[in-house]
Scaffold this motif. Sequence first.
Motif, PDB file in Angstrom:
ATOM      1  N   PRO A  91       0.788  -1.229   0.000  1.00 34.75           N
ATOM      2  CA  PRO A  91       0.000   0.000   0.000  1.00 34.75           C
ATOM      3  C   PRO A  91       0.827   1.290   0.000  1.00 34.75           C
ATOM      4  O   PRO A  91       0.296   2.367  -0.243  1.00 34.75           O
ATOM      5  CB  PRO A  91      -0.834  -0.096   1.283  1.00 34.75           C
ATOM      6  CG  PRO A  91      -0.085  -1.022   2.163  1.00 34.75           C
ATOM      7  CD  PRO A  91       0.665  -1.963   1.263  1.00 34.75           C
ATOM      8  N   GLN A  92       2.137   1.187   0.226  1.00 36.97           N
ATOM      9  CA  GLN A  92       2.973   2.393   0.251  1.00 36.97           C
ATOM     10  C   GLN A  92       3.052   2.994  -1.148  1.00 36.97           C
ATOM     11  O   GLN A  92       3.446   2.318  -2.091  1.00 36.97           O
ATOM     12  CB  GLN A  92       4.382   2.069   0.737  1.00 36.97           C
ATOM     13  CG  GLN A  92       4.422   1.678   2.192  1.00 36.97           C
ATOM     14  CD  GLN A  92       4.150   2.885   3.072  1.00 36.97           C
ATOM     15  OE1 GLN A  92       3.069   3.456   3.088  1.00 36.97           O
ATOM     16  NE2 GLN A  92       5.143   3.279   3.803  1.00 36.97           N
ATOM     17  N   PRO A  93       2.710   4.277  -1.291  1.00 39.64           N
ATOM     18  CA  PRO A  93       2.809   4.902  -2.615  1.00 39.64           C
ATOM     19  C   PRO A  93       4.263   5.106  -3.017  1.00 39.64           C
ATOM     20  O   PRO A  93       5.149   5.160  -2.148  1.00 39.64           O
ATOM     21  CB  PRO A  93       2.103   6.247  -2.423  1.00 39.64           C
ATOM     22  CG  PRO A  93       2.205   6.523  -0.970  1.00 39.64           C
ATOM     23  CD  PRO A  93       2.203   5.188  -0.276  1.00 39.64           C
ATOM     24  N   SER A 117       0.796  11.675 -19.636  1.00 42.60           N
ATOM     25  CA  SER A 117      -0.080  12.846 -19.605  1.00 42.60           C
ATOM     26  C   SER A 117      -0.963  12.822 -18.355  1.00 42.60           C
ATOM     27  O   SER A 117      -1.446  13.858 -17.920  1.00 42.60           O
ATOM     28  CB  SER A 117      -0.940  12.921 -20.856  1.00 42.60           C
ATOM     29  OG  SER A 117      -1.780  11.794 -20.936  1.00 42.60           O
ATOM     30  N   GLU A 118      -1.177  11.643 -17.808  1.00 40.93           N
ATOM     31  CA  GLU A 118      -1.897  11.469 -16.548  1.00 40.93           C
ATOM     32  C   GLU A 118      -1.124  10.442 -15.727  1.00 40.93           C
ATOM     33  O   GLU A 118      -0.643   9.450 -16.269  1.00 40.93           O
ATOM     34  CB  GLU A 118      -3.316  10.935 -16.774  1.00 40.93           C
ATOM     35  CG  GLU A 118      -4.213  11.844 -17.557  1.00 40.93           C
ATOM     36  CD  GLU A 118      -5.555  11.200 -17.853  1.00 40.93           C
ATOM     37  OE1 GLU A 118      -6.051  10.412 -17.007  1.00 40.93           O
ATOM     38  OE2 GLU A 118      -6.101  11.465 -18.932  1.00 40.93           O
ATOM     39  N   LEU A 119      -1.036  10.679 -14.434  1.00 44.29           N
ATOM     40  CA  LEU A 119      -0.361   9.739 -13.538  1.00 44.29           C
ATOM     41  C   LEU A 119      -1.022   9.829 -12.179  1.00 44.29           C
ATOM     42  O   LEU A 119      -1.057  10.893 -11.566  1.00 44.29           O
ATOM     43  CB  LEU A 119       1.133  10.082 -13.438  1.00 44.29           C
ATOM     44  CG  LEU A 119       1.994   9.164 -12.578  1.00 44.29           C
ATOM     45  CD1 LEU A 119       1.977   7.734 -13.105  1.00 44.29           C
ATOM     46  CD2 LEU A 119       3.420   9.696 -12.532  1.00 44.29           C
ATOM     47  N   THR A 120      -1.600   8.708 -11.735  1.00 40.96           N
ATOM     48  CA  THR A 120      -2.259   8.675 -10.431  1.00 40.96           C
ATOM     49  C   THR A 120      -1.837   7.429  -9.674  1.00 40.96           C
ATOM     50  O   THR A 120      -1.454   6.421 -10.269  1.00 40.96           O
ATOM     51  CB  THR A 120      -3.799   8.670 -10.568  1.00 40.96           C
ATOM     52  OG1 THR A 120      -4.207   7.529 -11.326  1.00 40.96           O
ATOM     53  CG2 THR A 120      -4.302   9.941 -11.236  1.00 40.96           C
ATOM     54  N   VAL A 121      -1.928   7.520  -8.351  1.00 44.61           N
ATOM     55  CA  VAL A 121      -1.660   6.378  -7.476  1.00 44.61           C
ATOM     56  C   VAL A 121      -2.884   6.189  -6.599  1.00 44.61           C
ATOM     57  O   VAL A 121      -3.334   7.141  -5.954  1.00 44.61           O
ATOM     58  CB  VAL A 121      -0.415   6.618  -6.595  1.00 44.61           C
ATOM     59  CG1 VAL A 121      -0.189   5.441  -5.665  1.00 44.61           C
ATOM     60  CG2 VAL A 121       0.813   6.890  -7.452  1.00 44.61           C
ATOM     61  N   HIS A 122      -3.423   4.986  -6.603  1.00 48.03           N
ATOM     62  CA  HIS A 122      -4.566   4.650  -5.760  1.00 48.03           C
ATOM     63  C   HIS A 122      -4.109   3.606  -4.750  1.00 48.03           C
ATOM     64  O   HIS A 122      -3.878   2.446  -5.109  1.00 48.03           O
ATOM     65  CB  HIS A 122      -5.726   4.114  -6.602  1.00 48.03           C
ATOM     66  CG  HIS A 122      -6.245   5.115  -7.575  1.00 48.03           C
ATOM     67  ND1 HIS A 122      -7.135   6.094  -7.217  1.00 48.03           N
ATOM     68  CD2 HIS A 122      -5.956   5.319  -8.880  1.00 48.03           C
ATOM     69  CE1 HIS A 122      -7.391   6.846  -8.269  1.00 48.03           C
ATOM     70  NE2 HIS A 122      -6.683   6.398  -9.290  1.00 48.03           N
ATOM     71  N   SER A 123      -3.962   4.033  -3.494  1.00 47.47           N
ATOM     72  CA  SER A 123      -3.567   3.103  -2.428  1.00 47.47           C
ATOM     73  C   SER A 123      -4.803   2.551  -1.757  1.00 47.47           C
ATOM     74  O   SER A 123      -5.822   3.231  -1.636  1.00 47.47           O
ATOM     75  CB  SER A 123      -2.697   3.821  -1.390  1.00 47.47           C
ATOM     76  OG  SER A 123      -1.457   4.136  -1.936  1.00 47.47           O
TER      77      SER A 123
END
Length: 136
Positions: A91-93, A117-123
């Motif tokens: 779970p660590q981003p 162009s898009e970068l996300t992290v979902h923990s």
Amino acid sequence: MTTVEPPCDFGPGLGARLERDPQAAVNARRMVRTFLGDLPRTVPREAAEAVMLVVSELVTNVVRHARGRLCSLDLSDMGHGVGISVSDDDPQPPRPRRLDLTGQGGLGWPLVSRLSSELTVHSRPDGKTVRAVVLF
């Protein structure tokens, strides 16, 4: 070991579970080449290289820094680009590291950020998913 599954996020595409070992990035790059070659249109060389680099860096980061035995890679045709999702059991981003020019790291996350162009992290409690989009 690689198993093919339906992709999890963006739409039509290809997904795989990869053993978290040194061969994971090699297998992921092979999957990207197949995926891009099967698209109904020609992908510009720069875009194909960007997708390859983003996938390679994200999978390598899982192998080097995450916990758990498996990770998953999903590639999706977005019509105007490629959606990339890499999931693992940690779970660590991702966290940016100090740049180390001796080969110890620090280049991957800035490279992924620049090429996407898009970068996300979902923990979540049992892991995380990093999602990137490379447009072309």
